[in-house]
Design a protein around this motif. Structure first.
Motif, mmCIF file in Angstrom:
data_model
loop_
_atom_site.group_PDB
_atom_site.id
_atom_site.type_symbol
_atom_site.label_atom_id
_atom_site.label_comp_id
_atom_site.label_asym_id
_atom_site.label_seq_id
_atom_site.Cartn_x
_atom_site.Cartn_y
_atom_site.Cartn_z
ATOM 1 N N THR A 1 0.841 -1.197 0.000
ATOM 2 C CA THR A 1 0.000 0.000 0.000
ATOM 3 C C THR A 1 0.880 1.251 0.000
ATOM 4 N N PHE A 2 0.284 2.354 -0.470
ATOM 5 C CA PHE A 2 0.992 3.640 -0.537
ATOM 6 C C PHE A 2 0.069 4.740 -0.013
ATOM 7 N N HIS A 3 -0.492 4.522 1.167
ATOM 8 C CA HIS A 3 -1.471 5.455 1.711
ATOM 9 C C HIS A 3 -0.852 6.845 1.901
ATOM 10 N N ASN A 4 -1.596 7.866 1.487
ATOM 11 C CA ASN A 4 -1.189 9.274 1.659
ATOM 12 C C ASN A 4 0.076 9.640 0.875
ATOM 13 N N HIS A 5 0.424 8.861 -0.155
ATOM 14 C CA HIS A 5 1.647 9.188 -0.890
ATOM 15 C C HIS A 5 1.540 10.549 -1.578
ATOM 16 N N ASN A 6 0.314 10.940 -1.934
ATOM 17 C CA ASN A 6 0.143 12.251 -2.569
ATOM 18 C C ASN A 6 0.464 13.378 -1.579
ATOM 19 N N PHE A 7 -0.011 13.247 -0.356
ATOM 20 C CA PHE A 7 0.240 14.256 0.673
ATOM 21 C C PHE A 7 1.731 14.308 1.023
ATOM 22 N N ILE A 8 2.342 13.137 1.180
ATOM 23 C CA ILE A 8 3.774 13.068 1.496
ATOM 24 C C ILE A 8 4.590 13.641 0.346
ATOM 25 N N GLY A 9 4.218 13.289 -0.886
ATOM 26 C CA GLY A 9 4.925 13.801 -2.059
ATOM 27 C C GLY A 9 4.842 15.313 -2.166
#
Length: 478
Positions: free
Chosen positions: A307-315
């Motif tokens: 999973t890559f949860h919240n990857h947009n926010f982290i990115g």
């Protein structure tokens, strides 16, 4: 690509500016040659506005003589510290430099310069295809001087250095970026020995400033197929130094027989899809960085797999540091890229469920004028090899676009800010700027976005009073 004889080259250069340069050099008894990109582009049949002239002797003196011949309409700029001069005449710019040889210290890109021969000057050039020269003196006008077989490399589509590539790259490490940039722009292959030198000497790029790297990166990104350049940057080891966040995506981990996709190559597919839509430089940067948060957000969950949860926010939080390091603009351009990285999952979430007015209205409010670019990025992000799945995603996005268009037609954008603002709230409840004011503002905004009430004073005032009472901002009489 077209080959020309010296006689044909003389015909191509049969222009007033070249004959005037020729006459100026002959008056001073100096050899002069047009060199570099202008010569290369003649054979590639591409227009070129950059005319570079090498003079065996003083380039400045030939520039001064040319200015004297052209009169008041010409503008001369002399840069004595660099031994160069520029003449502007109408829409034409000509750069003059004396032939020179250069030597470098290990930790600097600034050369020690000495006067030299044409051969010395061609030796110091970056690639064989840029080391060709055409004589402008009247007695040899149009004669090609090509000691490193640059014409053959141009015909074969090869990027190679005039000298041993280790020397060329050690002297000026920026040439490693230029090597990949030219290969990308021209769709050429990098010669094996030259590529081995890129791998061996990649670490030397650290002495090059972020500004110079930024210029080359942007030229790669704006190429017809930038993914070719990023593959070469990754293979050579340069990407891990200049953009390690992107390089880190080039990994596939497997656990219990379940693997995730290679997010580096997925990113390059997304970038190519954006290019196919004629995306701007900053939309292309958004495509390049849209998944950089996946390395830091990656987790293994037994029930769900990788999973890559919240990857947009982290990115999105990583974008400013990347822009700062690469000396990219920190203003509106950075905020645009950051916004698109942050929001790029939102249309997918909306499309996966019922496309409600409320969800689309919030997306429109958050994306603002960049909504079309965001949708382009999201559609480009569909790289599934399953055609049925791909068709379904695109159909879902079509519905989101339809809903967006419908809401825009109704001019909801204009109505998204509640008619009761923060100043009025502070005045009504005798508050200073505070968390309570923000809570009340957001409560009214959510009510409008969720279509609970019309964006009109009376219903909003009623909601405001109820919320203020629940927060203890209105005294309740017994």
């Amino acid at each position: 690509m077209k080959l020309y004889s010296d006689e044909e080259l003389a015909e191509i250069l049969d222009q007033n500016i070249f004959h005037q340069i020729s006459e100026a050099a002959d008056r001073l008894g100096l050899e002069c040659y047009v060199v570099g990109g202008y010569v290369r582009d003649i054979f590639l049949e591409r227009p070129s506005n950059d005319i570079d002239v090498v003079v065996v002797g003083s380039g400045i003196s030939v520039a001064q003589e040319l200015k004297h011949m052209l009169g008041r309409k010409a503008h001369l700029s002399v840069f004595k510290n660099f031994g160069t001069a520029q003449v502007k005449f109408h829409d034409t710019e000509v750069e003059f430099v004396g032939a020179r040889k250069e030597s470098y210290s290990h930790d600097s890109r600034k050369p020690i310069v000495e006067n030299g021969t044409l051969e010395d000057d061609q030796n110091r050039r970056d690639f064989t295809i840029n080391a060709m020269a055409i004589c402008l003196n009247k007695s040899r006008f149009g004669e090609l001087v090509d000691p490193f077989n640059g014409l053959a490399d141009l015909e074969d589509g090869i990027i190679a250095t005039p000298l041993e590539p280790g020397i060329t790259f050690s002297d000026d490490p920026l040439r490693m970026m230029r090597c990949i940039r030219f290969a990308t722009q021209l769709n050429f292959q990098i010669e094996d020995e030259t590529f081995e030198a890129l791998e061996r000497m990649a670490d030397r790029i650290k002495i090059v400033s972020g500004e110079r790297i930024e210029v080359e990166l942007n030229k790669i990104i704006m190429s017809p197929h930038p993914s070719k350049g990023f593959v070469d940057l990754q293979r050579s080891g340069l990407l891990n130094i200049i953009l390690p966040e992107l390089a880190a995506l080039d990994i596939v981990e497997q656990k219990n027989g379940r693997a995730h996709k290679n997010n580096f190559y997925h990113t390059l597919e997304v970038l190519e899809n954006v290019v196919a839509h004629d995306g701007s430089l900053w939309l292309r940067w958004a495509a390049l960085l849209h998944d950089i948060g996946k390395t830091r957000s990656k987790r293994w969950e037994p029930s769900a797999g990788w999973t890559f949860h919240n990857h947009n926010f982290i990115g999105a939080k990583m974008v400013p540091e990347i822009f700062r390091r690469l000396k990219l603009p920190m203003g509106a351009e950075m905020k645009y890229v950051q916004k698109l990285v942050d929001l790029h999952m939102r249309p997918q979430v909306i499309a996966d469920s019922e496309v409600t007015d409320s969800a689309v209205r919030r997306l429109l409010n958050d994306a603002g004028d960049d909504i079309d670019d965001l949708m382009t990025l999201c559609e480009a992000d569909i790289t599934s090899k399953n055609e049925g799945k791909k068709k379904m995603f695109l159909e879902n996005f079509r519905m989101v676009r339809e809903k967006l268009a419908d809401l825009q037609v109704k001019d909801y954008k204009r109505l998204l800010q509640p008619v009761i603002d923060g100043n009025e709230i502070m005045e009504m409840f005798h508050l200073q700027p505070s968390r309570e004011v923000g809570t009340l503002k957001q409560y009214l905004k959510d009510a409008v976005l969720d279509n609970k009430v019309e964006n009109e004073r009376e219903p909003l005032m009623k909601l405001l009073m109820e919320k203020a009472k629940s927060m203890g901002l209105i005294r309740v009489e017994n």
